[in-house]
Design an enzyme around this catalytic site. Structure first.
Site, PDB file in Angstrom:
ATOM      1  N   ALA A  54       0.801  -1.230   0.000  1.00  0.00           N
ATOM      2  CA  ALA A  54       0.000   0.000   0.000  1.00  0.00           C
ATOM      3  C   ALA A  54       0.838   1.287   0.000  1.00  0.00           C
ATOM      4  O   ALA A  54       0.634   2.164  -0.860  1.00  0.00           O
ATOM      5  CB  ALA A  54      -0.971  -0.035   1.184  1.00  0.00           C
ATOM      6  N   ARG A  90      -4.992  -0.186  -9.194  1.00  0.00           N
ATOM      7  CA  ARG A  90      -5.423  -1.228  -8.247  1.00  0.00           C
ATOM      8  C   ARG A  90      -6.441  -0.581  -7.299  1.00  0.00           C
ATOM      9  O   ARG A  90      -6.248   0.565  -6.887  1.00  0.00           O
ATOM     10  CB  ARG A  90      -4.240  -1.795  -7.443  1.00  0.00           C
ATOM     11  CG  ARG A  90      -3.201  -2.526  -8.305  1.00  0.00           C
ATOM     12  CD  ARG A  90      -2.152  -3.222  -7.433  1.00  0.00           C
ATOM     13  NE  ARG A  90      -2.656  -4.465  -6.861  1.00  0.00           N
ATOM     14  CZ  ARG A  90      -2.010  -5.165  -5.919  1.00  0.00           C
ATOM     15  NH1 ARG A  90      -0.862  -4.716  -5.441  1.00  0.00           N
ATOM     16  NH2 ARG A  90      -2.509  -6.291  -5.455  1.00  0.00           N
ATOM     17  N   GLN A 194       4.467 -13.487  -2.062  1.00  0.00           N
ATOM     18  CA  GLN A 194       5.186 -12.322  -1.536  1.00  0.00           C
ATOM     19  C   GLN A 194       5.926 -12.663  -0.241  1.00  0.00           C
ATOM     20  O   GLN A 194       6.975 -12.095   0.056  1.00  0.00           O
ATOM     21  CB  GLN A 194       4.222 -11.155  -1.277  1.00  0.00           C
ATOM     22  CG  GLN A 194       3.649 -10.519  -2.520  1.00  0.00           C
ATOM     23  CD  GLN A 194       2.311 -11.118  -2.913  1.00  0.00           C
ATOM     24  OE1 GLN A 194       2.076 -12.310  -2.706  1.00  0.00           O
ATOM     25  NE2 GLN A 194       1.431 -10.323  -3.482  1.00  0.00           N
ATOM     26  N   ASP A 235      -4.095  -2.791   3.656  1.00  0.00           N
ATOM     27  CA  ASP A 235      -4.283  -2.003   2.433  1.00  0.00           C
ATOM     28  C   ASP A 235      -5.301  -0.895   2.648  1.00  0.00           C
ATOM     29  O   ASP A 235      -5.279   0.123   1.944  1.00  0.00           O
ATOM     30  CB  ASP A 235      -4.677  -2.914   1.277  1.00  0.00           C
ATOM     31  CG  ASP A 235      -3.449  -3.694   0.816  1.00  0.00           C
ATOM     32  OD1 ASP A 235      -3.149  -4.730   1.445  1.00  0.00           O
ATOM     33  OD2 ASP A 235      -2.770  -3.242  -0.116  1.00  0.00           O
ATOM     34  N   ASN A 245      -6.514  -6.642   3.953  1.00  0.00           N
ATOM     35  CA  ASN A 245      -5.103  -6.978   3.771  1.00  0.00           C
ATOM     36  C   ASN A 245      -5.039  -8.240   2.910  1.00  0.00           C
ATOM     37  O   ASN A 245      -6.076  -8.808   2.528  1.00  0.00           O
ATOM     38  CB  ASN A 245      -4.409  -7.179   5.116  1.00  0.00           C
ATOM     39  CG  ASN A 245      -2.889  -7.237   4.976  1.00  0.00           C
ATOM     40  OD1 ASN A 245      -2.289  -6.365   4.359  1.00  0.00           O
ATOM     41  ND2 ASN A 245      -2.257  -8.267   5.512  1.00  0.00           N
ATOM     42  N   LYS A 246      -3.835  -8.672   2.622  1.00  0.00           N
ATOM     43  CA  LYS A 246      -3.608  -9.817   1.735  1.00  0.00           C
ATOM     44  C   LYS A 246      -4.478 -11.015   2.094  1.00  0.00           C
ATOM     45  O   LYS A 246      -4.671 -11.326   3.265  1.00  0.00           O
ATOM     46  CB  LYS A 246      -2.124 -10.193   1.795  1.00  0.00           C
ATOM     47  CG  LYS A 246      -1.692 -11.341   0.928  1.00  0.00           C
ATOM     48  CD  LYS A 246      -2.103 -11.209  -0.517  1.00  0.00           C
ATOM     49  CE  LYS A 246      -1.603  -9.951  -1.180  1.00  0.00           C
ATOM     50  NZ  LYS A 246      -2.246  -9.704  -2.515  1.00  0.00           N
TER      51      LYS A 246
HETATM   52  O1  MRU Z   1      -0.919  -7.531  -3.466  1.00  0.00           O
HETATM   53  P1  MRU Z   1       0.138  -6.853  -2.631  1.00  0.00           P
HETATM   54  O2  MRU Z   1       1.439  -7.580  -2.610  1.00  0.00           O
HETATM   55  O3  MRU Z   1       0.294  -5.398  -2.998  1.00  0.00           O
HETATM   56  O4  MRU Z   1      -0.444  -6.893  -1.151  1.00  0.00           O
HETATM   57  C1  MRU Z   1       0.252  -6.218  -0.135  1.00  0.00           C
HETATM   58  C2  MRU Z   1      -0.357  -6.391   1.201  1.00  0.00           C
HETATM   59  O5  MRU Z   1      -1.389  -6.973   1.372  1.00  0.00           O
HETATM   60  C3  MRU Z   1       0.353  -5.721   2.331  1.00  0.00           C
HETATM   61  O6  MRU Z   1       0.161  -6.427   3.522  1.00  0.00           O
HETATM   62  C4  MRU Z   1      -0.181  -4.293   2.506  1.00  0.00           C
HETATM   63  O7  MRU Z   1      -0.161  -3.591   1.291  1.00  0.00           O
HETATM   64  C5  MRU Z   1       0.577  -3.545   3.506  1.00  0.00           C
HETATM   65  S1  MRU Z   1       2.207  -3.257   2.956  1.00  0.00           S
HETATM   66  C6  MRU Z   1       3.121  -2.394   4.025  1.00  0.00           C
END
Ligand code: MRU
Length: 339
Positions: A54, A90, A194, A235, A245-246
């Site tokens: 994010a 996104r 990730q 996010d 979040n993810k």
């Molecule tokens: O799809 P991504 O890799 O962008 O997802 C990222 C996440 O879900 C992170 O946990 C979130 O953006 C916080 S990052 C400091």
């Protein structure tokens, strides 16, 4: 930029310059830098997750507005369209649209003003990571009655997801720097890995002890008492504390509640969205079939298999112990709310 500083992205070259970023799709096999000098390439980089997380995509979007000004001037249909493309690259992380809008609001003042605003956003995120690391580590040490902490985390929330240091991983890094980290347990984070590709890489670089888990091992490891705290990023944090979040974060929160383990969300104020009352109002990105039915280009399911691929989930506020921002600790378990 070089590998030692691990600044995820930055503007290089002053007026007329471009964005340089670590290509996160190439890690851990290769540390390569991309030079992005136009909006279409920036939108594509955000969509394919060359830059992700994010705070990082907020900064990318802000510098993307500077690219839009360089190409199209400070107003007109082409500039407006470029701004829309950037803010919609996104949907889930509030940082992207928020920072694109904030930077675009300076466009009438010219390129220098836009670059100054984007650089301010970059610097704010840098400072926020340091503050979150410290506040979060203080809270973890208050909640966990052990000399050293076993912390579970998901996805990548380190320097790669921000500008440097990150959010939840900044807390883990701070615990490590204070000599108070026993172990980080990183979930691999299917479908795009990730956790395996990026978090394990960052933990290795910082010399922090860690083990990697398949996603489905997380709740079971918590039930077996193998972690003292769960630390995740966000996010978007809604006004009531519901947190996107993810994908997999919600399962981890359920596991943490079952095990009686604190579940802490770490996110800068730039990720708190007071305008969204609760999680029902958060748009969840669906990234389509391919990422689910294949891995690194190799089919993992029969041809024609249908799939659902929500990139994020929403953890209800009632499962979250606290949200740690760069400015405050919001104790959801004590009925405080972020907004
Ligand atoms: O799809 P991504 O890799 O962008 O997802 C990222 C996440 O879900 C992170 O946990 C979130 O953006 C916080 S990052 C400091």
């Amino acid at each position: 930029m070089d590998g030692s500083a691990l600044r995820t992205l930055d503007w290089v070259g002053g007026a007329g310059g471009a964005v340089e970023m670590v290509d996160q799709t190439a890690l851990p096999a290769a540390y390569t830098l991309l030079r992005i000098d136009n909006v279409a390439d920036m939108v594509a980089a955000i969509r394919r997750l060359s830059v992700r997380g994010a705070p990082a995509i907020g900064v990318a979007g802000a510098f993307g507005v500077a690219l839009a000004v360089q190409a199209h001037g400070t107003r007109g249909p082409a500039f407006d369209d470029a701004v829309i493309q950037l803010r919609e690259a996104r949907p889930t992380a509030v940082n992207l649209a928020r920072m694109v809008d904030r930077t675009a609001a300076r466009a009438a003042e010219g390129l220098e003003a836009v670059l100054a605003e984007a650089a301010a956003i970059r610097d704010e995120e840098l400072a926020a990571s340091v503050a979150m690391g410290s506040l979060g580590a203080d809270l973890v040490l208050e909640l966990v009655a052990r000399p050293d902490v076993r912390a579970m985390t998901i996805c990548n929330t380190g320097g790669l997801a921000a500008v440097e240091r990150g959010t939840a991983l900044a807390v883990i890094q701070t615990l490590h720097e204070r000599g108070r980290l026993a172990e980080a347990l990183a979930l691999e984070t299917r479908p795009l890995l990730q956790g395996a590709r990026l978090t394990a890489w960052e933990l290795d670089r910082m010399g922090a002890p860690h083990r990697l888990l398949v996603d489905s091992a997380g709740p079971f490891m918590l039930a077996r008492g193998e972690a003292d705290v769960v630390l995740t990023g966000a996010d978007r944090v809604a006004a009531n504390g519901d947190t996107a979040n993810k994908i997999g974060t919600f399962s981890l929160a359920l596991g943490a509640r079952h095990a009686g383990v604190p579940f802490i969300v770490v996110a800068p104020e730039s990720t708190v969205d007071a305008a969204t009352p609760d999680g029902a109002g958060i748009a969840i990105e669906d990234r389509g079939t391919d990422e689910v039915v294949s891995l690194a280009g190799v089919a993992t399911a029969p041809d024609g298999t249908a799939a659902a691929n929500p990139a994020f989930d929403v953890t209800p506020a009632e499962l979250i112990t606290a949200v740690v921002t760069d400015q405050r600790i919001v104790r959801l378990d004590q009925h405080q709310t972020p907004a």
